[in-house]
Enzyme design. Structure first.
Site, mmCIF file in Angstrom:
data_model
loop_
_atom_site.group_PDB
_atom_site.id
_atom_site.type_symbol
_atom_site.label_atom_id
_atom_site.label_comp_id
_atom_site.label_asym_id
_atom_site.label_seq_id
_atom_site.Cartn_x
_atom_site.Cartn_y
_atom_site.Cartn_z
ATOM 1 C CG HIS A 109 51.955 9.953 23.082
ATOM 2 N ND1 HIS A 109 53.219 10.055 22.571
ATOM 3 C CD2 HIS A 109 52.003 10.509 24.319
ATOM 4 C CE1 HIS A 109 54.012 10.642 23.448
ATOM 5 N NE2 HIS A 109 53.293 10.929 24.522
ATOM 6 N NE ARG A 154 45.935 13.868 28.053
ATOM 7 C CZ ARG A 154 47.160 13.456 28.405
ATOM 8 N NH1 ARG A 154 47.687 13.872 29.539
ATOM 9 N NH2 ARG A 154 47.824 12.624 27.639
ATOM 10 C CD GLU A 182 55.373 16.025 29.640
ATOM 11 O OE1 GLU A 182 54.149 16.077 29.432
ATOM 12 O OE2 GLU A 182 55.910 15.083 30.241
ATOM 13 C CG HIS A 185 48.266 8.992 24.839
ATOM 14 N ND1 HIS A 185 48.896 8.016 25.597
ATOM 15 C CD2 HIS A 185 48.476 10.165 25.476
ATOM 16 C CE1 HIS A 185 49.480 8.580 26.645
ATOM 17 N NE2 HIS A 185 49.232 9.882 26.615
ATOM 18 N NE ARG A 201 51.003 14.459 24.790
ATOM 19 C CZ ARG A 201 50.757 13.790 25.905
ATOM 20 N NH1 ARG A 201 49.552 13.336 26.150
ATOM 21 N NH2 ARG A 201 51.733 13.572 26.775
#
Length: 534
Positions: A236, A380, A120, A345, A285
Site C-alpha cells: 500500500h 489488485r 480510488e 498490504h 498502487r
C-alpha cells in the site's frame, strides 16, 4: 486427541469471504462450523478502509458500466488477469451488495438518498461505496458477524488449524486444530473452505493484523494444492509513518483520501506523481508505491508526505479513522501534510482456485485473499477485494453444497492423527530478511541471499502451539514467494525486479505455479497459465 467436532462444511477464517460462505451454506441447509485463530473480528476485513468497488445499474456514474469496471481491473492486473474470472466476479457484485445490505450492513448515503460513491487509484469512475466514511471493513465485519451469531452458526474462536486431514484417496477429511489451551483436536468435515486471509506478517511493516501469517496458503500447499503468483505482493502506498521507521501493523491512510483530492509531495514539497502516470496520484498502487520508494531514496528520506490540507474541515467527518490515527501521532491532517511510507498490504496470488472456490484437491475450497482466482492478476485494483470475498465466498458455499449433494464428497476416516514437526525460523529474522530482499525492489542477488539466510536459520519444531504453527506457515510461504520472485525474470505489476526492469510479455504473460512434491520440496509445476489479454 483431546476433543473433536464435525460439520458438512468447515470454514477456516472469519473475514468477509468466510462469513459470507458460512451464511450462504447455512441457507442451503449445510451444517457449518467456523474456526477462527483469534476473535471473530481479528482478521483483515475489519481494517479495510476504502470501500467496495461495484457498478450498480440503478446508482452509477452516467459514463460508468460493468464493462468499464472490467477494463479498469484488467489494466491494473497488467496482463495476468483471467478475463472470465474478472467478468464473473464483478458481474456478481451488485447482487452481493444487496445481500450484504439485507444482512444489516449500512453504507453511507448522499443528500439524494443514494449510496455515496468515491474514486480510488486505477478507477475511471466514482464506483467505490463506503461505510462510516473510512470504516467500510469494520461495518461489513460487524454486519456479517451479527448475522452469523443470529443464525446460530457455531464459531470456534482462538482455535488454530494445524494441518488439513485427508483420506486415503487424497480428498479432504477435516482438520487438526489446537484449542486455546493448545490441546489438539480433530474437526471432521468432507468440505473445507480456506478463507484465512493474507501473508502481510512476512514483512516487518504491514497494514495486516498479527493473525495474517499465511496459514491458508501453507495449509493448502501441504494438502497437495497448487499456488500461483505469490510474487505479486501489493504494497500500500500510504501508511502512517512515525519516527523510527514503520514496523509491525501500521495505520493505513486509505487511497480514498487521494480520491478526494490529496496529493503526494516529497520532503521538499515537490509533487511525487507528476509525470509518473496519466492518472498521477490516482495511478494503480504498484506505480504509486514504486514512485514513493524511489523519491524517498532520491531525497535521502524514509518517507514522503500526503498533503490533504485541501480537503479542509470536512476531513474528520469523511475520514474519521484516518483522522484519529493522525491525531494520535500528533498530526493535524487539516493543517499538516501526513508523513507516509509504503508497507506490505495484499497478496494478489494464493491458492489456485476457480471463481467457485474449487481447488485441485477434492473437498478443498478457497476464497478471499488466500485464493488466486485470476481476478487480481499482477496487481489488485483498489477495493476489488471485499467484493471478491462477498461474491466468491457465496459461490464457494454453493459449490460445496452441490458437490456434497451429488456425492462427489463423502465423509472419510482419518486414522491416527499426530501433530507434525516442520521447519521454522525466528520471526524477526524472517521479516527483516523479506523486507530487505523481497520488498518493492528485488533482484536475483538479494532473493538468493534471502533464500540462503532462511534455509540456514531453519530448525524443525513440533507444531504444538499457535506460535509454532504460524512460524512454520511463514517460512514455507516465504520460501515459495522467493522461488516465484526468482522465477519471474521481469517487472510486472507489483513485482519489480531491478535487474529485469522491463515487462516481457513473450515469456512471462503467464502465472508462476508451485506445489510441494512427495518429499515436501517446492517445485515449479508447469510453464504456468497463460492469461487473457488486457
Amino acid at each position: 486427541m483431546s476433543w473433536e467436532a464435525g460439520a458438512d462444511l468447515l470454514v477456516v477464517g472469519t473475514g468477509v469471504a468466510g462469513m459470507t460462505a458460512a451464511l450462504r451454506a447455512r441457507e442451503l441447509g449445510l451444517r457449518v462450523l467456523v474456526v477462527s485463530k483469534d476473535t471473530v473480528s481479528a482478521g483483515n476485513t475489519g481494517w479495510a478502509q476504502g470501500g467496495i468497488a461495484v457498478v450498480r445499474p440503478d446508482e452509477r456514474d452516467p459514463e460508468d458500466s460493468l464493462e468499464q469496471h472490467v477494463q479498469d481491473t484488467l489494466a491494473a492486473g497488467a496482463g495476468l488477469c483471467s478475463r472470465t474470472a474478472v467478468r464473473e466476479v464483478l458481474a456478481g457484485g451488485a447482487a452481493a451488495i444487496e445481500r450484504l445490505r439485507a444482512a444489516g450492513a449500512r453504507f453511507d448515503v448522499g443528500a439524494d438518498g443514494a449510496l455515496a460513491r468515491t474514486r480510488e487509484g486505477g478507477h475511471s469512475a466514482f464506483r467505490v461505496i463506503h461505510a462510516g466514511g473510512d470504516a467500510t471493513g469494520a461495518e461489513v465485519q460487524r454486519a456479517l458477524a451479527e448475522a452469523v451469531r443470529d443464525g446460530g452458526i457455531p464459531v470456534l474462536e482462538r482455535h488454530c488449524v494445524v494441518e488439513l486431514l485427508r483420506g486415503e484417496d487424497g480428498a479432504v477429511a477435516g482438520a487438526l486444530a489446537l484449542d486455546p489451551a493448545d490441546r489438539p483436536g480433530v474437526l471432521h468435515a468432507p468440505a473445507v473452505l480456506l478463507a484465512a486471509g493474507g501473508l502481510g506478517q512476512l514483512y516487518a511493516a504491514t497494514t495486516n493484523p498479527e493473525v495474517s501469517t499465511a496459514d491458508g496458503v501453507a495449509l493448502a500447499l501441504r494438502a497437495g494444492a497448487t499456488v500461483a503468483d505469490l510474487e505479486f505482493v501489493q504494497f500500500h502506498p500510504t501508511v502512517l509513518y512515525t519516527p523510527g521507521g514503520p514496523r509491525g501493523r501500521r495505520p493505513l491512510i486509505t487511497e480514498a483520501v487521494r480520491g478526494e483530492g490529496a496529493v503526494l509531495v516529497d520532503v521538499h514539497g515537490r509533487r511525487v506523481m507528476a509525470g509518473e502516470h496519466p492518472l498521477e496520484d490516482l495511478a494503480p498502487r504498484d506505480v504509486v508505491s514504486a514512485a514513493i520508494t524511489r523519491r524517498a531514496a532520491e531525497t535521502g528520506a524514509e518517507h514522503v508526505f500526503l498533503d490533504a490540507t485541501g480537503i479542509g474541515a470536512t476531513f474528520a467527518d469523511r475520514f474519521p479513522t484516518v483522522h484519529a490515527a493522525c491525531r494520535a501521532a500528533g498530526i493535524d491532517p487539516v493543517r499538516d501534510p501526513i508523513p507516509v511510507a509504503s508497507a506490505a498490504h495484499y497478496s494478489c496470488g494464493g491458492v489456485m482456485s476457480d471463481v467457485d472456490g474449487r481447488t485441485a484437491v477434492t473437498g478443498l475450497y478457497a476464497a478471499g485473499e488466500v485464493a488466486c482466482t485470476g481476478l487480481h492478476g499482477a496487481n489488485r485494483l483498489a477495493s476489488n477485494s471485499l467484493l471478491e470475498g462477498l461474491v466468491v465466498g457465496a459461490r464457494a458455499a454453493e459449490a460445496a453444497a452441490k458437490d456434497l449433494g451429488c456425492g462427489r464428497l463423502t465423509r472419510r476416516g482419518v486414522g491416527e492423527v499426530v501433530p507434525p514437526a516442520l521447519a521454522v525460523v525466528d520471526r524477526e529474522l524472517l521479516q527483516t530478511t523479506m523486507s530487505r530482499h523481497a520488498g518493492i525492489g528485488r533482484c536475483e542477488e538479494g532473493l538468493a541471499e534471502a533464500t540462503r539466510v532462511l534455509d540456514g536459520a531453519a530448525v524443525v519444531r513440533p507444531l504444538r502451539t499457535r506460535r509454532a504453527v504460524e512460524d512454520a506457515s511463514l517460512l514455507l510461504v516465504a520460501r515459495a514467494l522467493l522461488a516465484a520472485a526468482r522465477q519471474r525474470a521481469e517487472s510486472r505489476g507489483c513485482h519489480r525486479r531491478t535487474d529485469f526492469p522491463d515487462t516481457d510479455d513473450l515469456r512471462w504473460r503467464r502465472s508462476t505455479v508451485f506445489r510441494l512434491d512427495a518429499s515436501g520440496w517446492l517445485i515449479h509445476t508447469t510453464a504456468g497459465i497463460t492469461r487473457s489479454a488486457a
